[in-house]
Design an enzyme around this catalytic site. Sequence first.
Site, PDB file in Angstrom:
ATOM      1  N   ARG A  51       0.817  -1.217   0.000  1.00  0.00           N
ATOM      2  CA  ARG A  51       0.000   0.000   0.000  1.00  0.00           C
ATOM      3  C   ARG A  51       0.852   1.269   0.000  1.00  0.00           C
ATOM      4  NH1 ARG A  51      -4.968  -0.303   3.471  1.00  0.00           N
ATOM      5  NH2 ARG A  51      -3.960   1.217   4.776  1.00  0.00           N
ATOM      6  N   LYS A 148       0.875 -19.160   6.511  1.00  0.00           N
ATOM      7  CA  LYS A 148       0.120 -19.390   7.734  1.00  0.00           C
ATOM      8  C   LYS A 148       0.001 -18.084   8.511  1.00  0.00           C
ATOM      9  CE  LYS A 148       2.128 -20.716  11.645  1.00  0.00           C
ATOM     10  NZ  LYS A 148       3.203 -20.130  12.467  1.00  0.00           N
ATOM     11  N   HIS A 178       6.602 -23.479   6.409  1.00  0.00           N
ATOM     12  CA  HIS A 178       8.023 -23.388   6.059  1.00  0.00           C
ATOM     13  C   HIS A 178       8.836 -24.555   6.601  1.00  0.00           C
ATOM     14  CE1 HIS A 178       8.651 -21.566  10.049  1.00  0.00           C
ATOM     15  NE2 HIS A 178       9.948 -21.777   9.877  1.00  0.00           N
ATOM     16  N   GLU A 216      12.371 -23.629  21.358  1.00  0.00           N
ATOM     17  CA  GLU A 216      12.922 -22.346  20.914  1.00  0.00           C
ATOM     18  C   GLU A 216      13.441 -21.569  22.112  1.00  0.00           C
ATOM     19  OE1 GLU A 216      10.756 -20.461  17.412  1.00  0.00           O
ATOM     20  OE2 GLU A 216       9.127 -21.066  18.730  1.00  0.00           O
ATOM     21  N   HIS A 240       3.410 -26.972  12.184  1.00  0.00           N
ATOM     22  CA  HIS A 240       4.767 -27.513  12.056  1.00  0.00           C
ATOM     23  C   HIS A 240       4.918 -28.895  12.706  1.00  0.00           C
ATOM     24  CE1 HIS A 240       5.502 -23.576  10.594  1.00  0.00           C
ATOM     25  NE2 HIS A 240       5.797 -22.991  11.729  1.00  0.00           N
TER      26      HIS A 240
HETATM   27  C1  BG6 Z   1       6.746 -19.741  12.896  1.00  0.00           C
HETATM   28  C2  BG6 Z   1       6.072 -19.400  14.195  1.00  0.00           C
HETATM   29  O1  BG6 Z   1       5.840 -20.350  12.021  1.00  0.00           O
HETATM   30  O2  BG6 Z   1       7.830 -20.630  13.152  1.00  0.00           O
HETATM   31  C3  BG6 Z   1       7.062 -18.767  15.148  1.00  0.00           C
HETATM   32  O3  BG6 Z   1       5.002 -18.491  13.925  1.00  0.00           O
HETATM   33  C4  BG6 Z   1       8.261 -19.663  15.339  1.00  0.00           C
HETATM   34  O4  BG6 Z   1       6.446 -18.493  16.394  1.00  0.00           O
HETATM   35  C5  BG6 Z   1       8.839 -20.082  13.989  1.00  0.00           C
HETATM   36  O5  BG6 Z   1       9.230 -18.959  16.096  1.00  0.00           O
HETATM   37  C6  BG6 Z   1       9.919 -21.137  14.155  1.00  0.00           C
HETATM   38  O6  BG6 Z   1      10.563 -21.352  12.937  1.00  0.00           O
HETATM   39  P1  BG6 Z   1      12.087 -21.799  12.864  1.00  0.00           P
HETATM   40  O7  BG6 Z   1      12.322 -21.948  11.397  1.00  0.00           O
HETATM   41  O8  BG6 Z   1      12.895 -20.728  13.506  1.00  0.00           O
HETATM   42  O9  BG6 Z   1      12.179 -23.098  13.622  1.00  0.00           O
END
Ligand code: BG6
Length: 486
Positions: A51, A148, A178, A216, A240
């Site tokens: 935008r 997502k 991803h 994480e 995931h």
């Molecule tokens: C994302 C989540 O899809 O994946 C995040 O929304 C998360 O909260 C992330 O931190 C983790 O991805 P990766 O590739 O760092 O393991």
Amino acid sequence: MISRNTPMDPYDLVVFGATGDLAQRKIFPALFRRFCAGQIPDEARLIGAARSNIGNVAFRERLSDALKEHAPRRAADPSSLTAFLARVKYVSVDASGNKGWEALSGLLTEPRVRAFYFSVGPRLFGDLARRIHEYGLASPLTRIVVEKPFGNDLQSAEQLNATLAAYFKERQIYRIDHYLGKETVQNLMAVRFGNMLFEPLWNSQYVDHIQITVAETVGVGGRGAYYDRAGAMRDMMQNHLMQLLCLIAMEPPAKFDPDAVRDEKLKVIRALDPVAPHHIVRGQYFAAAGDPEPDYRTAVDQPRSSTESYIALKAHISNWRWAGTPFYLRTGKRLVARSSVINVMFKDAPHSIFGEEAGRHANLLSIRLQPNEGITLHVTIKEPGPGGMRLVDVPLDMSFAEALGPEGGDPPDAYERLIMDVIRGNQTLFMRGDEVEAAWAWTDPIIAGWESRGDVPKPYDSGSTGPGDADLLMRRDDRRWQGINP
Ligand code: BG6
């Protein structure tokens, strides 16, 4: 071993939401790396659309900063950076109005593969899809890419699917998870279906249980408003971890093709039993003493939030292969280490010829997804030395980086692979609409249960392995979690 790049025919790629966080942090850096690898032919067109009323120059300046931050090694070469930036055009487009669409159409004239990346909130998906049609930008060679969260429950996911289906066929819709683009996640399929060694043992007769951990160290960052509505269940488990579970548990597809793979994954999701409330542990982090980062509630600016930043659960798959083998899944933020691992715990040998005093060690296959990608098989051998027969457990350790050597090259980022797959028209690593809906159908009753009971997550310290109740979940079954190690 040199990684090979397949040359690509010219294509057009339009990224909507081009000034947003995902585009600047992931999508454009991935395109830049592919550009440096020679996969963006001279005739291909890269267009950022958003935008903001800025022009090419201002957009490229912003992008240049983002590339220096998120693709620093490649951006250190000023000639590559300048050449890439010169290839990117910017168009100011209003997703829900008519502004900018004529200008965009003027750039997209050749009949060729054309991908539209919707890096925007899902509420704009319908508007974008409609305008792409109204402005005659859709052809059988057109693809759309959506990120997502794909809905936040079954009903909203069904609505989104229906909205997109009004304008595009399923084979034109690329729903990104991803995790599926991660090199090592695809290695799960290679390890299982490229070797004879594991598959005959891959069932409830030989496997005691499976643990899937995605830990994480990061917190919610600047995404507090989104995260507090989602929580770990919607943000990580429904997509995931569910995908990892599918790849570990699915039957061998007849071939590595999109529908064959996705049919098998869907069967796993549909075979999942509902999860009993006492098989779920939710947690929320509090800052441990000395931690400079705030508590979860401060980070999301919701002093009374009851959203989980951690979840552990025990799942069962009711089919011939897996009946009787539990799957323990856990994921959380601000944990002790960043570590994504799948542990396949085999059963004990049925009888010890050495006597119980020699010790017994069940085999364990650990598949490390990130970091330090690799596999470790724990086997039992004799403890060296004279004297009685005592058994010890030793790791047969293979790091993929060491095994493939320096020529194995840097594994491409998930987004590099996924974007190139969109251009090639390969949907194997993308979620089909029915898969997403089935995952929500399993998730919804779990969340509805918490809401109706008013469940509150258990506190855990940042830097820990999560709430103590998650250990209890295992101990009740006479099992224990493997450590969370960097
Ligand atoms: C994302 C989540 O899809 O994946 C995040 O929304 C998360 O909260 C992330 O931190 C983790 O991805 P990766 O590739 O760092 O393991």
